[in-house]
Design a protein around this motif. Structure first.
Motif, PDB file in Angstrom:
ATOM      1  N   ILE A  98      16.029  -3.079  43.274  1.00  0.00           N
ATOM      2  CA  ILE A  98      15.333  -3.725  42.827  1.00  0.00           C
ATOM      3  C   ILE A  98      16.525  -4.050  41.737  1.00  0.00           C
ATOM      4  CG2 ILE A  98      13.607  -4.780  40.799  1.00  0.00           C
ATOM      5  CD1 ILE A  98      11.460  -3.785  42.775  1.00  0.00           C
ATOM      6  N   LEU A  99      16.952  -2.771  40.776  1.00  0.00           N
ATOM      7  CA  LEU A  99      17.850  -3.217  39.444  1.00  0.00           C
ATOM      8  C   LEU A  99      19.107  -2.760  40.051  1.00  0.00           C
ATOM      9  CD1 LEU A  99      16.860   0.479  38.154  1.00  0.00           C
ATOM     10  CD2 LEU A  99      16.281  -2.201  37.005  1.00  0.00           C
ATOM     11  N   LYS A 100      19.764  -2.528  41.100  1.00  0.00           N
ATOM     12  CA  LYS A 100      20.841  -3.634  41.841  1.00  0.00           C
ATOM     13  C   LYS A 100      20.263  -4.352  42.297  1.00  0.00           C
ATOM     14  CE  LYS A 100      24.049  -2.203  45.422  1.00  0.00           C
ATOM     15  NZ  LYS A 100      23.916  -1.937  47.307  1.00  0.00           N
ATOM     16  N   TYR A 101      19.839  -5.605  42.972  1.00  0.00           N
ATOM     17  CA  TYR A 101      20.011  -6.882  42.878  1.00  0.00           C
ATOM     18  C   TYR A 101      19.574  -7.078  40.974  1.00  0.00           C
ATOM     19  CZ  TYR A 101      17.990 -11.612  43.856  1.00  0.00           C
ATOM     20  OH  TYR A 101      18.359 -12.729  43.854  1.00  0.00           O
ATOM     21  N   ILE A 102      19.403  -7.257  40.118  1.00  0.00           N
ATOM     22  CA  ILE A 102      18.697  -7.435  38.703  1.00  0.00           C
ATOM     23  C   ILE A 102      20.826  -7.058  38.244  1.00  0.00           C
ATOM     24  CG2 ILE A 102      18.410  -7.326  36.558  1.00  0.00           C
ATOM     25  CD1 ILE A 102      15.764  -6.418  37.879  1.00  0.00           C
ATOM     26  N   ALA A 103      21.299  -6.194  38.545  1.00  0.00           N
ATOM     27  CA  ALA A 103      23.202  -6.057  38.185  1.00  0.00           C
ATOM     28  C   ALA A 103      23.367  -6.382  38.254  1.00  0.00           C
ATOM     29  CB  ALA A 103      23.137  -4.634  38.424  1.00  0.00           C
ATOM     30  N   GLN A 104      23.262  -7.200  40.605  1.00  0.00           N
ATOM     31  CA  GLN A 104      24.633  -8.007  40.806  1.00  0.00           C
ATOM     32  C   GLN A 104      24.070  -9.358  40.761  1.00  0.00           C
ATOM     33  OE1 GLN A 104      24.632  -5.510  44.389  1.00  0.00           O
ATOM     34  NE2 GLN A 104      26.230  -3.983  43.585  1.00  0.00           N
ATOM     35  N   ILE A 105      22.723  -9.921  40.502  1.00  0.00           N
ATOM     36  CA  ILE A 105      22.446 -11.476  40.987  1.00  0.00           C
ATOM     37  C   ILE A 105      22.178 -11.888  39.808  1.00  0.00           C
ATOM     38  CG2 ILE A 105      21.439 -13.050  42.309  1.00  0.00           C
ATOM     39  CD1 ILE A 105      23.201 -11.193  43.591  1.00  0.00           C
ATOM     40  N   VAL A 106      20.620 -11.507  39.346  1.00  0.00           N
ATOM     41  CA  VAL A 106      20.323 -12.243  38.050  1.00  0.00           C
ATOM     42  C   VAL A 106      21.207 -11.646  36.809  1.00  0.00           C
ATOM     43  CG1 VAL A 106      18.038 -11.718  36.659  1.00  0.00           C
ATOM     44  CG2 VAL A 106      18.334 -11.280  39.413  1.00  0.00           C
ATOM     45  N   LEU A 107      21.638 -11.105  36.585  1.00  0.00           N
ATOM     46  CA  LEU A 107      22.589 -10.542  34.879  1.00  0.00           C
ATOM     47  C   LEU A 107      23.582 -11.476  34.600  1.00  0.00           C
ATOM     48  CD1 LEU A 107      21.426  -7.173  33.613  1.00  0.00           C
ATOM     49  CD2 LEU A 107      20.530  -9.702  33.060  1.00  0.00           C
ATOM     50  N   PRO A 108      24.374 -11.456  35.917  1.00  0.00           N
ATOM     51  CA  PRO A 108      25.877 -12.952  35.823  1.00  0.00           C
ATOM     52  C   PRO A 108      25.419 -13.706  36.291  1.00  0.00           C
ATOM     53  CG  PRO A 108      25.815 -10.572  37.713  1.00  0.00           C
ATOM     54  CD  PRO A 108      24.288 -10.519  37.104  1.00  0.00           C
ATOM     55  N   ALA A 109      24.554 -14.234  36.958  1.00  0.00           N
ATOM     56  CA  ALA A 109      23.871 -15.669  37.224  1.00  0.00           C
ATOM     57  C   ALA A 109      23.320 -16.521  35.683  1.00  0.00           C
ATOM     58  CB  ALA A 109      22.864 -15.824  37.899  1.00  0.00           C
ATOM     59  N   THR A 122      26.291  -9.833  25.038  1.00  0.00           N
ATOM     60  CA  THR A 122      25.213  -9.017  24.888  1.00  0.00           C
ATOM     61  C   THR A 122      24.616  -9.170  26.781  1.00  0.00           C
ATOM     62  OG1 THR A 122      24.397  -9.564  23.460  1.00  0.00           O
ATOM     63  CG2 THR A 122      22.614  -8.482  24.579  1.00  0.00           C
ATOM     64  N   ILE A 123      24.525  -9.828  27.895  1.00  0.00           N
ATOM     65  CA  ILE A 123      24.245  -9.652  28.943  1.00  0.00           C
ATOM     66  C   ILE A 123      24.871  -8.544  29.404  1.00  0.00           C
ATOM     67  CG2 ILE A 123      24.171 -10.895  31.417  1.00  0.00           C
ATOM     68  CD1 ILE A 123      22.659 -12.865  29.037  1.00  0.00           C
ATOM     69  N   THR A 124      26.562  -9.453  29.068  1.00  0.00           N
ATOM     70  CA  THR A 124      27.427  -8.174  30.211  1.00  0.00           C
ATOM     71  C   THR A 124      27.330  -6.853  29.671  1.00  0.00           C
ATOM     72  OG1 THR A 124      29.131 -10.051  30.157  1.00  0.00           O
ATOM     73  CG2 THR A 124      30.106  -8.180  29.921  1.00  0.00           C
ATOM     74  N   ALA A 125      26.971  -6.353  28.470  1.00  0.00           N
ATOM     75  CA  ALA A 125      27.079  -5.164  28.539  1.00  0.00           C
ATOM     76  C   ALA A 125      25.513  -4.357  28.729  1.00  0.00           C
ATOM     77  CB  ALA A 125      26.959  -5.072  26.688  1.00  0.00           C
ATOM     78  N   ILE A 126      24.657  -5.346  28.285  1.00  0.00           N
ATOM     79  CA  ILE A 126      23.307  -4.798  29.227  1.00  0.00           C
ATOM     80  C   ILE A 126      23.830  -4.265  30.912  1.00  0.00           C
ATOM     81  CG2 ILE A 126      21.219  -5.104  30.195  1.00  0.00           C
ATOM     82  CD1 ILE A 126      21.355  -6.707  27.243  1.00  0.00           C
ATOM     83  N   ASP A 127      24.765  -5.685  31.501  1.00  0.00           N
ATOM     84  CA  ASP A 127      24.848  -5.438  32.777  1.00  0.00           C
ATOM     85  C   ASP A 127      25.824  -3.791  33.658  1.00  0.00           C
ATOM     86  OD1 ASP A 127      24.829  -6.767  35.481  1.00  0.00           O
ATOM     87  OD2 ASP A 127      26.198  -7.936  35.456  1.00  0.00           O
ATOM     88  N   THR A 128      26.499  -3.725  32.281  1.00  0.00           N
ATOM     89  CA  THR A 128      27.735  -2.722  32.749  1.00  0.00           C
ATOM     90  C   THR A 128      26.987  -1.893  32.301  1.00  0.00           C
ATOM     91  OG1 THR A 128      29.298  -4.038  31.168  1.00  0.00           O
ATOM     92  CG2 THR A 128      29.518  -2.104  32.177  1.00  0.00           C
ATOM     93  N   PHE A 129      26.354  -1.140  31.262  1.00  0.00           N
ATOM     94  CA  PHE A 129      25.947  -0.489  31.564  1.00  0.00           C
ATOM     95  C   PHE A 129      25.172   0.072  32.369  1.00  0.00           C
ATOM     96  CE2 PHE A 129      21.527   1.721  29.785  1.00  0.00           C
ATOM     97  CZ  PHE A 129      22.870   3.403  28.781  1.00  0.00           C
ATOM     98  N   LEU A 130      23.895  -0.858  32.643  1.00  0.00           N
ATOM     99  CA  LEU A 130      23.261  -0.484  34.000  1.00  0.00           C
ATOM    100  C   LEU A 130      23.680  -0.656  35.198  1.00  0.00           C
ATOM    101  CD1 LEU A 130      19.865  -0.782  35.083  1.00  0.00           C
ATOM    102  CD2 LEU A 130      20.409  -3.403  36.335  1.00  0.00           C
ATOM    103  N   GLY A 131      24.664  -1.252  35.330  1.00  0.00           N
ATOM    104  CA  GLY A 131      25.742  -0.376  36.234  1.00  0.00           C
ATOM    105  C   GLY A 131      26.348   0.550  36.614  1.00  0.00           C
TER     106      GLY A 131
END
Length: 67
Positions: A9-20, A43-52
């Protein structure tokens, strides 16, 4: 350690949802003059990078335990 379901789920959020979401808001902010487009995208990019990074660490730990 993350369960497989939580990891997926977190991988899907990081790879698809947040960038979209980031791309959508930034584009709409430019078109419609919505506030803080660059700051929200940043902010979204920073969160996405941290999650990645967290997911990458979790994956490496899982692979080490598997051996």
């Amino acid at each position: 350690m993350l369960s497989n379901k939580v990891y997926d789920i977190l991988k899907y959020i990081a790879q698809i949802v947040l960038p979209a979401i980031g791309t959508l808001y930034f584009a709409l902010a430019q078109i419609w003059k919505l506030p803080l487009g660059e700051k929200i995208l940043g902010t979204i990019t920073a969160i996405d990078t941290f999650l990645g990074v967290l997911l990458g660490i979790s994956s490496l730990q899982y692979k080490k335990e598997e051996k």
